[in-house]
Structure formats: structure tokens, C-alpha cells
Design an enzyme around this catalytic site. Structure first.
Site, short mmCIF file in Angstrom:
data_model
loop_
_atom_site.label_atom_id
_atom_site.label_comp_id
_atom_site.label_asym_id
_atom_site.label_seq_id
_atom_site.Cartn_x
_atom_site.Cartn_y
_atom_site.Cartn_z
N SER A 41 0.86 -1.18 0.00
CA SER A 41 0.00 0.00 0.00
C SER A 41 0.90 1.25 0.00
O SER A 41 1.86 1.32 0.76
CB SER A 41 -0.88 -0.02 1.26
OG SER A 41 -1.63 1.16 1.34
N GLY A 42 0.61 2.17 -0.89
CA GLY A 42 1.41 3.40 -0.96
C GLY A 42 2.65 3.30 -1.82
O GLY A 42 3.40 4.27 -1.96
N CYS A 43 2.87 2.14 -2.47
CA CYS A 43 4.09 1.98 -3.28
C CYS A 43 4.01 2.75 -4.59
O CYS A 43 5.03 3.01 -5.23
CB CYS A 43 4.39 0.51 -3.54
SG CYS A 43 3.23 -0.27 -4.69
N LYS A 45 1.28 1.95 -7.04
CA LYS A 45 0.57 1.13 -8.04
C LYS A 45 -0.48 1.94 -8.80
O LYS A 45 -0.47 2.00 -10.03
CB LYS A 45 -0.16 -0.06 -7.38
CG LYS A 45 0.68 -1.00 -6.59
CD LYS A 45 -0.15 -2.12 -5.99
CE LYS A 45 -1.17 -1.69 -4.96
NZ LYS A 45 -0.62 -1.13 -3.72
N SER A 130 -2.26 -7.53 -3.78
CA SER A 130 -2.07 -8.95 -4.16
C SER A 130 -0.79 -9.51 -3.54
O SER A 130 0.18 -9.81 -4.26
CB SER A 130 -2.07 -9.11 -5.68
OG SER A 130 -1.30 -8.16 -6.37
N1 LIG Z 1 -5.26 -4.64 6.09
C1 LIG Z 1 -5.00 -4.03 4.93
N2 LIG Z 1 -3.92 -4.40 4.18
C2 LIG Z 1 -3.68 -3.79 3.02
N3 LIG Z 1 -4.44 -2.79 2.50
C3 LIG Z 1 -5.53 -2.39 3.21
C4 LIG Z 1 -5.84 -2.98 4.44
N4 LIG Z 1 -6.96 -2.38 4.92
C5 LIG Z 1 -7.33 -1.46 4.04
N5 LIG Z 1 -6.48 -1.45 2.99
C6 LIG Z 1 -6.69 -0.62 1.80
O1 LIG Z 1 -7.19 -1.50 0.80
C7 LIG Z 1 -6.37 -1.48 -0.34
C8 LIG Z 1 -5.87 -2.88 -0.70
O2 LIG Z 1 -6.89 -3.59 -1.30
P1 LIG Z 1 -6.51 -4.73 -2.31
O3 LIG Z 1 -7.79 -5.26 -2.82
O4 LIG Z 1 -5.52 -4.24 -3.28
O5 LIG Z 1 -5.82 -5.79 -1.34
S1 LIG Z 1 -5.43 -7.32 -1.64
O6 LIG Z 1 -4.90 -7.37 -3.00
O7 LIG Z 1 -6.60 -8.13 -1.49
O8 LIG Z 1 -4.41 -7.64 -0.64
C9 LIG Z 1 -5.17 -0.64 -0.02
O9 LIG Z 1 -5.07 0.22 -1.14
P2 LIG Z 1 -3.67 0.74 -1.71
O10 LIG Z 1 -3.13 1.65 -0.65
O11 LIG Z 1 -4.06 1.48 -2.95
O12 LIG Z 1 -2.79 -0.43 -2.01
C10 LIG Z 1 -5.48 0.08 1.26
O13 LIG Z 1 -5.89 1.40 0.98
N1 LIG Z 2 7.21 7.70 -8.17
C1 LIG Z 2 6.65 8.41 -7.20
N2 LIG Z 2 7.32 9.43 -6.65
C2 LIG Z 2 6.79 10.15 -5.65
N3 LIG Z 2 5.56 9.95 -5.13
C3 LIG Z 2 4.84 8.95 -5.64
C4 LIG Z 2 5.34 8.13 -6.68
N4 LIG Z 2 4.39 7.20 -6.98
C5 LIG Z 2 3.36 7.44 -6.15
N5 LIG Z 2 3.61 8.51 -5.35
C6 LIG Z 2 2.73 9.04 -4.31
O1 LIG Z 2 2.62 8.04 -3.31
C7 LIG Z 2 1.31 7.99 -2.79
C8 LIG Z 2 0.77 6.58 -2.90
O2 LIG Z 2 0.63 6.25 -4.26
P1 LIG Z 2 -0.53 5.29 -4.74
O3 LIG Z 2 -0.45 5.23 -6.23
O4 LIG Z 2 -1.84 5.68 -4.15
O5 LIG Z 2 -0.05 3.91 -4.13
P2 LIG Z 2 -0.80 2.50 -4.06
O6 LIG Z 2 -1.85 2.48 -5.13
O7 LIG Z 2 0.28 1.50 -4.31
O8 LIG Z 2 -1.37 2.42 -2.69
C9 LIG Z 2 0.49 9.02 -3.56
O9 LIG Z 2 0.40 10.17 -2.76
C10 LIG Z 2 1.31 9.29 -4.80
O10 LIG Z 2 1.14 10.60 -5.27
#
Ligand SMILES: Nc1ncnc2c1ncn2[C@@H]1O[C@H](COP(=O)(O)OS(=O)(=O)O)[C@@H](OP(=O)(O)O)[C@H]1O
Ligand SMILES: Nc1ncnc2c1ncn2[C@@H]1O[C@H](COP(=O)(O)OP(=O)(O)O)[C@@H](O)[C@H]1O
EC number: 2.7.1.25
Length: 225
Positions: A41-43, A45, A130
Site C-alpha cells: 500500500s502506498g508503493c 501502483k 495482491s
Molecule cells: N489490512 C490491509 N492491508 C492492506 N491494505 C488495506 C488494508 N486495509 C485497508 N487497505 C486498503 O485497501 C487497499 C488494498 O486492497 P486490495 O484489494 O488491493 O488488497 S489485496 O490485493 O486483497 O491484498 C489498499 O489500497 P492501496 O493503498 O491502494 O494499495 C489500502 O488502501
Molecule cells: N514515483 C513516485 N514518486 C513520488 N511519489 C509517488 C510516486 N508514486 C506514487 N507517489 C505518491 O505516493 C502515494 C501513494 O501512491 P498510490 O499510487 O496511491 O499507491 P498505491 O496504489 O500503491 O497504494 C500518492 O500520494 C502518490 O502521489
């Protein structure tokens, strides 16, 4: 008495359609595929997948984007969202959380949908944590069943410290405080891809556009666009 699942599956027969994949792809002038973004999360994607979607759309490519947070509002909604409309029993059976089995089912549903979309000729971008290798590999097998190397795994490899420092939704803070259980990278595992088609180094200070361009270049080199 309920019918056993094996009885039911005997009665379900695959139906071939007159307009097959090749005909759909001929209309679109492209081959469908699945570009599967995975990572913490936050990478990055969603952001990188979105930037790639914009690039491909501008080039006149037929694309679609399935994103974790969005899909968990509908197809893979949590029990609490389903309960008011469908009742307690239904929501407990079909609602999804973040336990290992729930994530497995989440990725199974999304994988099936992504395979259908690729089969309709779309460049299908997906952005889901995932975290389990086995779940991702199952999707790879389903997507590649039709004979091509149509599953393209993109590992957005951003160190946990960077993801946590971004924390755009405040989820890491909650996870550290114990307010969210099974949070990937904190209290739940993430199994890195062993041989992804593309690894984006999210710790190297590269911009979103640079990363999206790298994926677009891969698609170009492999005659996908
Ligand atoms: N426990 C926990 N672990 C990971 N992520 C969490 C969790 N609870 C809520 N979230 C939020 O839900 C987003 C992940 O959902 P996904 O459907 O991608 O998860 S998974 O593939 O089934 O693992 C994920 O979104 P991203 O931050 O965009 O990755 C989070 O915002
Ligand atoms: N290459 C990058 N450089 C700097 N900031 C980024 C980069 N990619 C994403 N971000 C920032 O990181 C945060 C998380 O990105 P996000 O796409 O929502 O991640 P994910 O979908 O994996 O949870 C957002 O605030 C986004 O603007």
C-alpha cells in the site's frame, strides 16, 4: 437439500461465441493483455497505472483500469457494505476483508474479470496489493491459458519506509496503532514476485511518468502496442 458443487458443475457447459477473441481484437487492432501491478500500500501502483492508462489512451489504445480501492466498493465489497442491502448471512458469505482467504478470493474474482477483459481485447491494467505469490500465479495461469504471454507482472518495489512515510490515507499510522489488523507490511506478509516481467524501483526517486514510460516501453518492445 442443497445440490453439491460437483453436481452443479456437471451441468454447466462452456458456450463458444460467434464473435471470438480474434474478431474482437481485429476490430480494436490490438491484442488484449493484463498488466498486473503489485506492491505494498502506498508503493505507487494506482498512480503509475493511472499515468500509463492516460499514455495508452492518448495513443488510441483500448484500455481499462481495475483498482483495489474501487473494486472493494463493488465486486469485492466488505461485509459491512453488503449487510444493509443483502442481510447478515449473505454479507458474511460473500463480503471480503483482508484475511488471507479473503485476499485469495479478492484476487480470484479480479483475476477472472481481468481475464475476461483481456479476452475482449482490452489492455487491462490492475492495481492490487495482491500480496500472495500463489494468488498472483493463479491469475497468471488463467490469463495465459489462451496461449499467449498475456500476463505482465509489474512489481512496484518501493521500500516499506517510503510507503509508510507517504501514508496518503493514514492507514500505516492506524496499523502501527493496532487499529487495523492484518495490514500488509506491518502485521501481514507481502511475498515479492520472484521473476516479474517488470520491476520498478520505487526507492530510486524516479518520477511517476518515468515509471509509466518504462512499462509502456516494455509493451512496445513486446509488440503489445
Ligand atoms: N489490512 C490491509 N492491508 C492492506 N491494505 C488495506 C488494508 N486495509 C485497508 N487497505 C486498503 O485497501 C487497499 C488494498 O486492497 P486490495 O484489494 O488491493 O488488497 S489485496 O490485493 O486483497 O491484498 C489498499 O489500497 P492501496 O493503498 O491502494 O494499495 C489500502 O488502501
Ligand atoms: N514515483 C513516485 N514518486 C513520488 N511519489 C509517488 C510516486 N508514486 C506514487 N507517489 C505518491 O505516493 C502515494 C501513494 O501512491 P498510490 O499510487 O496511491 O499507491 P498505491 O496504489 O500503491 O497504494 C500518492 O500520494 C502518490 O502521489
Amino acid at each position: 437439500m442443497s445440490e453439491s458443487s460437483s453436481d452443479i458443475s456437471d451441468d454447466i457447459v462452456w458456450h463458444e461465441h460467434s464473435v471470438d477473441r480474434a474478431l474482437r481484437e481485429k476490430v480494436l487492432g490490438q491484442r488484449g493483455c493484463v498488466v498486473w501491478f503489485t506492491g505494498l500500500s502506498g508503493c505507487g501502483k494506482s498512480t503509475v497505472a493511472n499515468a500509463l492508462d492516460v499514455m495508452l489512451n492518448r495513443q488510441g489504445r483500448a484500455t481499462t483500469l481495475l483498482d483495489g480501492d474501487n473494486v472493494r466498493h463493488g465486486l469485492c465489497a466488505p461485509p459491512a457494505v453488503l449487510a444493509s442491502e443483502h442481510g447478515e448471512e449473505f454479507s458474511q458469505r460473500f463480503g471480503l476483508g483482508f484475511g488471507a482467504v479473503d485476499r485469495e478470493e479478492n484476487i480470484r474474482r479480479i483475476g477472472s474479470v481481468a481475464a475476461l477483459m483481456a479476452g475482449a481485447g482490452l489492455i487491462t491494467l490492475t492495481a492490487f496489493v495482491s500480496p500472495y505469490r500463489k494468488d498472483r500465479d493463479r491469475v497468471r495461469a488463467i490469463v495465459n491459458e489462451t496461449g499467449g504471454d498475456d500476463f505482465i507482472e509489474v512489481f512496484v518495489d518501493t521500500p516499506l519506509e517510503i510507503c509508510e512515510s507517504r501514508d496518503p490515507k493514514g492507514l500505516y499510522k492506524k496499523a502501527r496503532a493496532g487499529e487495523i489488523k492484518n495490514f500488509t507490511g506491518i502485521s501481514d506478509p507481502y511475498e515479492s514476485p520472484e521473476s516479474p516481467e517488470i520491476r520498478l524501483d520505487g526507492g530510486a526517486g524516479r518520477s511517476v511518468v518515468e515509471m509509466a514510460t518504462e512499462v509502456a516501453e516494455y509493451l512496445k518492445q513486446h509488440n503489445r502496442i
